[in-house]
Design a protein around this motif. Structure first.
Motif, short mmCIF file in Angstrom:
data_model
loop_
_atom_site.label_atom_id
_atom_site.label_comp_id
_atom_site.label_asym_id
_atom_site.label_seq_id
_atom_site.Cartn_x
_atom_site.Cartn_y
_atom_site.Cartn_z
N TRP A 1 93.66 -42.46 27.20
CA TRP A 1 92.46 -42.91 26.46
C TRP A 1 92.84 -43.46 25.09
O TRP A 1 92.44 -44.57 24.72
CB TRP A 1 91.50 -41.73 26.31
N TRP A 2 93.62 -42.71 24.33
CA TRP A 2 93.95 -43.10 22.96
C TRP A 2 94.78 -44.38 22.96
O TRP A 2 94.52 -45.31 22.18
CB TRP A 2 94.71 -41.96 22.28
N LEU B 1 96.71 -57.86 27.31
CA LEU B 1 96.43 -56.89 26.26
C LEU B 1 96.77 -57.46 24.90
O LEU B 1 97.87 -58.02 24.71
CB LEU B 1 97.23 -55.60 26.46
N PRO B 2 95.89 -57.30 23.92
CA PRO B 2 96.27 -57.63 22.54
C PRO B 2 97.18 -56.55 21.97
O PRO B 2 97.36 -55.48 22.58
CB PRO B 2 94.92 -57.65 21.82
N GLU B 3 97.75 -56.80 20.83
CA GLU B 3 98.52 -55.76 20.15
C GLU B 3 97.59 -54.59 19.80
O GLU B 3 96.40 -54.78 19.56
CB GLU B 3 99.17 -56.31 18.88
N GLY B 4 98.17 -53.40 19.76
CA GLY B 4 97.38 -52.22 19.42
C GLY B 4 96.91 -52.24 17.98
O GLY B 4 97.62 -52.71 17.08
N VAL B 5 95.72 -51.72 17.76
CA VAL B 5 95.11 -51.73 16.43
C VAL B 5 94.56 -50.35 16.12
O VAL B 5 93.82 -49.76 16.92
CB VAL B 5 93.97 -52.77 16.33
N GLY B 6 94.89 -49.83 14.94
CA GLY B 6 94.26 -48.64 14.41
C GLY B 6 94.74 -47.34 15.01
O GLY B 6 95.36 -47.28 16.06
N GLY B 7 94.44 -46.25 14.29
CA GLY B 7 94.66 -44.90 14.80
C GLY B 7 96.07 -44.40 14.79
O GLY B 7 96.36 -43.33 15.35
N GLU C 1 90.69 -37.90 5.43
CA GLU C 1 91.76 -38.66 6.08
C GLU C 1 92.70 -37.66 6.74
O GLU C 1 93.24 -36.76 6.08
CB GLU C 1 92.52 -39.49 5.06
N VAL C 2 92.92 -37.83 8.04
CA VAL C 2 93.69 -36.86 8.81
C VAL C 2 94.79 -37.57 9.59
O VAL C 2 94.56 -38.61 10.20
CB VAL C 2 92.78 -36.09 9.81
N VAL C 3 95.98 -36.98 9.55
CA VAL C 3 97.07 -37.37 10.45
C VAL C 3 97.32 -36.18 11.37
O VAL C 3 97.47 -35.05 10.92
CB VAL C 3 98.36 -37.73 9.68
N ILE C 4 97.33 -36.45 12.68
CA ILE C 4 97.49 -35.40 13.67
C ILE C 4 98.91 -35.42 14.21
O ILE C 4 99.44 -36.47 14.59
CB ILE C 4 96.50 -35.58 14.84
N THR C 5 99.52 -34.24 14.27
CA THR C 5 100.88 -34.11 14.79
C THR C 5 100.93 -32.96 15.79
O THR C 5 100.11 -32.04 15.75
CB THR C 5 101.88 -33.89 13.64
N CYS C 6 101.89 -33.03 16.70
CA CYS C 6 102.06 -31.97 17.70
C CYS C 6 103.54 -31.90 18.05
O CYS C 6 104.38 -31.97 17.16
CB CYS C 6 101.19 -32.25 18.93
N ALA D 1 90.84 -40.13 11.82
CA ALA D 1 92.02 -39.42 12.32
C ALA D 1 93.02 -40.40 12.90
O ALA D 1 92.67 -41.29 13.68
CB ALA D 1 91.59 -38.41 13.38
N ARG D 2 94.27 -40.24 12.49
CA ARG D 2 95.36 -41.04 13.05
C ARG D 2 96.36 -40.11 13.74
O ARG D 2 96.55 -38.97 13.33
CB ARG D 2 96.07 -41.83 11.95
#
Length: 285
Positions: A104-105, A145-151, A228-233, A254-255
């Motif tokens: 999805w992302w 597909l276009p280049e990915g944008v955002g997130g 502003e959030v950066v998500i890591t795992c 969230a990015r």
């Protein structure tokens, strides 16, 4: 529009003849190859999506264990799945939506209309609806597909995220604290990161929790709609699931850091924190 679709609503869309393309993204860390499960039974018409080889780009360890595929590679995979312009994609798995959220992302960044089946394969089976038990090779699609944008956030964005907002580590507490050694070079977390496991957002029945419940969990670690959030795992998979929870909650800022701990722990000279607090004890990679 919600990034989720229920079993009942999906079945109704399929029955109506809507152009729905089903993506079976069964994958988990202890059983990365999901094709045997797909062959034993999948939603009718679903094509198998290989997370390791199609939703990631192998062979780039300096970028972590599951670096993002380039646009051309992802486009080739999407065409193999038979996707045409105007198709509405629905991704599912049998692991509470964690792998499906990666699809999805990633696909959403490239402009595709994609949702996650809430409850996934288990919810479909529990509803009593039929399965298909054979392989399915789709007629190749021709979508571009276009280049990915955002997130998206990179390793340097993750380093400064605690000063600009919140760096959210969504691994299990024992991995965040550095109590359990894994397949990465060292254990611990990025200094300044706060811990909120992505499983927090999963209800006992495997459905994603309500927007109000997700917002309450995020508020407990200092996140609101404007943060502003950066998500890591570990390697960018569970992070996408938490990004899905952010979208359900209506939080836009969230990015995802795709390299996550698997990249950070391989980048010489990066600081490493261990313990239960964001900066309990700090060493160096």
């Amino acid at each position: 529009m919600s990034p989720l679709v229920s079993v009942d609503d999906l079945a109704a869309e399929i029955s109506s003849g809507a152009p729905v393309r089903l993506l079976d993204v069964r994958w988990r860390l202890d059983r990365a190859e999901g094709r045997p499960d797909y062959l034993s039974g999948h939603l009718p018409g679903a094509v198998y999506v290989d997370l390791e080889r199609e939703l990631a780009q192998p062979g780039l360890p300096e970028l972590g264990r599951h670096p993002l595929p380039d646009r051309a590679g992802l486009e080739a995979a999407v065409r193999r799945w038979g996707v045409l312009a105007g198709d509405r994609l629905v991704a599912y798995d049998d692991n509470d939506g964690v792998a499906a959220a990666r699809a999805w992302w990633l696909l959403r960044r490239h402009g595709l209309d994609v949702r996650v089946l809430d409850g996934g394969f288990r919810a479909w089976v529990a509803s009593g609806r039929r399965l298909e038990r054979s392989d399915r090779a789709a007629i190749p699609g021709d979508i571009g597909l276009p280049e990915g944008v955002g997130g998206l956030a990179d390793v340097d964005d993750a380093a400064v995220a605690p000063r600009r907002g919140v760096l959210l580590d969504v691994r299990a507490p024992q991995h965040y604290r550095g109590q359990v050694g894994g397949i990465d070079p060292v254990a611990g977390h990025i200094p300044g990161a706060v811990n909120l496991p992505t499983v927090t957002h999963i209800a006992p029945d495997g459905l994603l929790r309500s927007p109000a419940e997700i917002r309450a969990a995020l508020a407990a670690v200092g996140v609101d709609r404007d943060t502003e959030v950066v998500i890591t795992c570990s390697s960018g998979i569970a992070s996408a699931h938490t990004a899905l929870a952010f979208a359900v909650a209506g939080y836009p800022n969230a990015r995802v850091f795709p390299g996550s701990w698997s990249q950070w722990s391989r980048d010489r000279g990066r600081p490493v924190a261990t313990g239960a607090s964001p900066a309990a004890a700090i060493g160096v990679v």
